[in-house]
Design an enzyme around this catalytic site. Sequence first.
Site, PDB file in Angstrom:
ATOM      1  N   GLU A  95      -3.777 -14.013 -20.368  1.00 58.72           N
ATOM      2  CA  GLU A  95      -2.363 -14.362 -20.261  1.00 58.72           C
ATOM      3  C   GLU A  95      -2.071 -15.856 -20.329  1.00 58.72           C
ATOM      4  O   GLU A  95      -0.983 -16.243 -20.746  1.00 58.72           O
ATOM      5  CB  GLU A  95      -1.801 -13.800 -18.947  1.00 58.72           C
ATOM      6  CG  GLU A  95      -1.868 -12.294 -18.823  1.00 58.72           C
ATOM      7  CD  GLU A  95      -1.027 -11.579 -19.864  1.00 58.72           C
ATOM      8  OE1 GLU A  95       0.020 -12.140 -20.272  1.00 58.72           O
ATOM      9  OE2 GLU A  95      -1.417 -10.467 -20.284  1.00 58.72           O
ATOM     10  N   SER A 379      -1.270  37.357  23.640  1.00 60.32           N
ATOM     11  CA  SER A 379      -2.233  37.242  24.744  1.00 60.32           C
ATOM     12  C   SER A 379      -2.926  35.891  24.797  1.00 60.32           C
ATOM     13  O   SER A 379      -3.669  35.628  25.752  1.00 60.32           O
ATOM     14  CB  SER A 379      -3.290  38.349  24.620  1.00 60.32           C
ATOM     15  OG  SER A 379      -2.702  39.617  24.801  1.00 60.32           O
TER      16      SER A 379
END
Length: 844
Positions: A95, A379
């Site tokens: 770049e 239960s």
Amino acid sequence: MGSILYTGKMKKRIRYILIVTLALLGTGMGLYQWLFADLPDPSAIDGRTPPPSIRITDRNGRLLYDLLDAENGRHTILPLDQIPPSLQQAAIATEDKNFYQNPGVDAAGILRAAWINLRGGEILAGGSTITQQVARTLLLDADERTKRTIRRKLRESWLAWRLAREYDKDEILALYLNHTYYGSMAYGVEAAAQTYFGKTAADLTLAESALIAGLAQSPAVYNPFANPDAAKTRQQVVLDLMWQQEFVDSLEYDLARRQPLVYTAAPYPLLAPHFVSMVEAELDALFSPAEIARHGGLTVRATLDWNWQEQAEEIVNRQVSRLNEPPDGGPGHNANNAALIALNPQDGAVLALVGNADYFDEANGGTINMAIAPRQPGSALKPVIYAAALSPEQPQPWTAASMLTDVRTTFITHEGEPYVPINYSRNEHGPALLRPALASSLNVPAVQVLDAIGVETAVQFAAEMGITTLGEPDEYDLSFALGGGAVRLLDLTAVYAAFANGGSRIQPYLILDVMDAAGEVVYTAVPDKPARVLDERVAWLISDILSDDEARLLSFGANSVLRLDRPAAVKTGTTTQFRDNWTVGYTPDLAVGVWVGNADNTPMENISGISGAGPIWHQFMRQALAGRPPIPFVRPDGLSRVEICALSGLLPGDACPFRRWEWFLDGTEPVETDSFYRRVWVDARTGLLAAEDEPDAQRIERLVLNLPGVFHPWARAEGLLLLDDLRRGADDGETAATDAPSPLRLVSPDQNSVYRLSPALPQTAQKLRLEAVADGRFRELVLWLDGEPIASFTQPPFTFWWMMTPGQHTLWAAGLNGVGEWVTSESVMFAVREGMDGETAVTP
């Protein structure tokens, strides 16, 4: 005359110069206004950076989810020293090769681009430095940064020049690498590394760094998921530039060119989705959006162990599939949802959490987190009731040898209504000690215990243990013993964890620590200090009972799925009409709860806790604990072991043939001697008690039962020899029973009972038990309903399951005795009505 002319010319020149000057000033001011007046201050760039995303990992760093900003995607900020040099160099080579030398702008590049492109009226070639790209990305608004005009280029260049005055080169490079868009919703190199390679930026190779650096020019064109060939070609260009600028030598260059690029198969994983959603909610309470932005993104290390989670999800899905498509080709059970929780019982860390069988199954409510959805526990709530009864804080603490009544019993609720619980097997077991009553999940004894200690005591104790969804005690009745109060799987598993750790309540938590982008820890979980809510001896006793495979033989048989290769306590639960299945259990180092059912609360088909949720619990416990040594439940001080008679729970007398050892809290040991078993002399001719003057040749010694009257019908139905049935006056020092029961009577249904048919079940499945008991004198017994005989028997048990029909009904029994006479019982009146609720029958 000449001077006058000269003066006139001077005035014209001055006027011209003034006009030109003003024109230039106006033009300059207009140009400045057009180009620079509304530009932001570069020193405020930190306030213009997009919010970083949040990474949630498991306890070992495995990425579970990236919380992405809706507009800015995945975004994590790293300090420059955590970005590999190869990636920094690849960006510079590609770049801006003069990055460290230029003043932020490349004047020659701008002029070259202008010369090539201005003729077309728009910018068609590049020329932007890294600093200019940072200025464009972070300082220009979204609309302007996409325009390709000379104005935008000039504004961008001016901002870049000012940025270079405000920040040093390393700071600018870090801004570039952390905020550049690399495609696939990835902003910054860390997000790109995770998205394309499933690793952190620090772990990127040279080849991978080159690929990521090359994406910045055109992320869509070079996206490796969509265009792998174009991405590879672009990577080669980047490597060429790095070699030309001497960032890499020939060997590094050749190795990087030949390295295969392996992309991640899941760029945006969503693992453990229900757990992740809970973590998000906890994060909202810990950090504000401003704090998250200030920290530069967060990495949240959760308590979850992905290896265990993956196993849990596989086991849950396999079981749900098996339940709906049985291997034997039988009918399915209509069970579409399931959940699992695994906790560290010592501190409450959530190690695995499956909120549903399939998160993406919209048709069956897959997104609903059933781990935290209140449901009836059946239960599975019984251990809490029994723990309250065993507590030494009770005025008269129960013991593991307390005798309970497992025969048909009518209880009266606080509203004055009759309540008749029945066991899942619909069998009765007569005298039942507390240990097998709990381990085998007998319903009638559980209600007896609740009735004795009080509903209010039990509800308050359940809340103290960690059940957070209960209302006021007066909202419940005796059905609470069988799961008549909605609970969350997460809470119930935490309650069982309290049994595992010796009686201390734990608070489940989800997050271990949180780090900022620099790796600094900004939050560390400090688990709530466990609060003791139960005597450690009672906690151990509950664990000992629930891990006793012999004690659960009555209901579950030997070596069921509840048994592991190590000490493990476990309890199941199933609710009315098979709407919920539960199995919750633990070892000293792991507590696991499982729920199976339907998120919309529709009934399943003929499936209990042991067959629905039990296999999930068993398989997960085996896999999770594989390779770990078994850990016993360490018995605390203050317990003593005493031999008892197995039927009464009292000290064994000489006649007691069945004995066992039991644990007691110190001070609660039995002091009475068993009197249930008696040795008596029987007249061989009559079968009754022999008189004292009976010749020895006529006398036979027999072992008989001297049970309380409440057990007589059960004992006779089981063919057991009762002392009361042998008496004939004053024999063997005994007096004849003055309150002997009728020789023939009905024990089910109760007088004036009302039953309601449920439209949710087929009528053929809604049956009522009709039962009579009689002594041994009857050769035949007939049940009559509404004047018609409906069942005939020649031996006990005298039980018939009648398909209920609406109406008022009258039942009686008639028995034919040994002399050919018919004896009739008293009649029982009962009603069957249309309605929503049938007789309560909660299963183990």
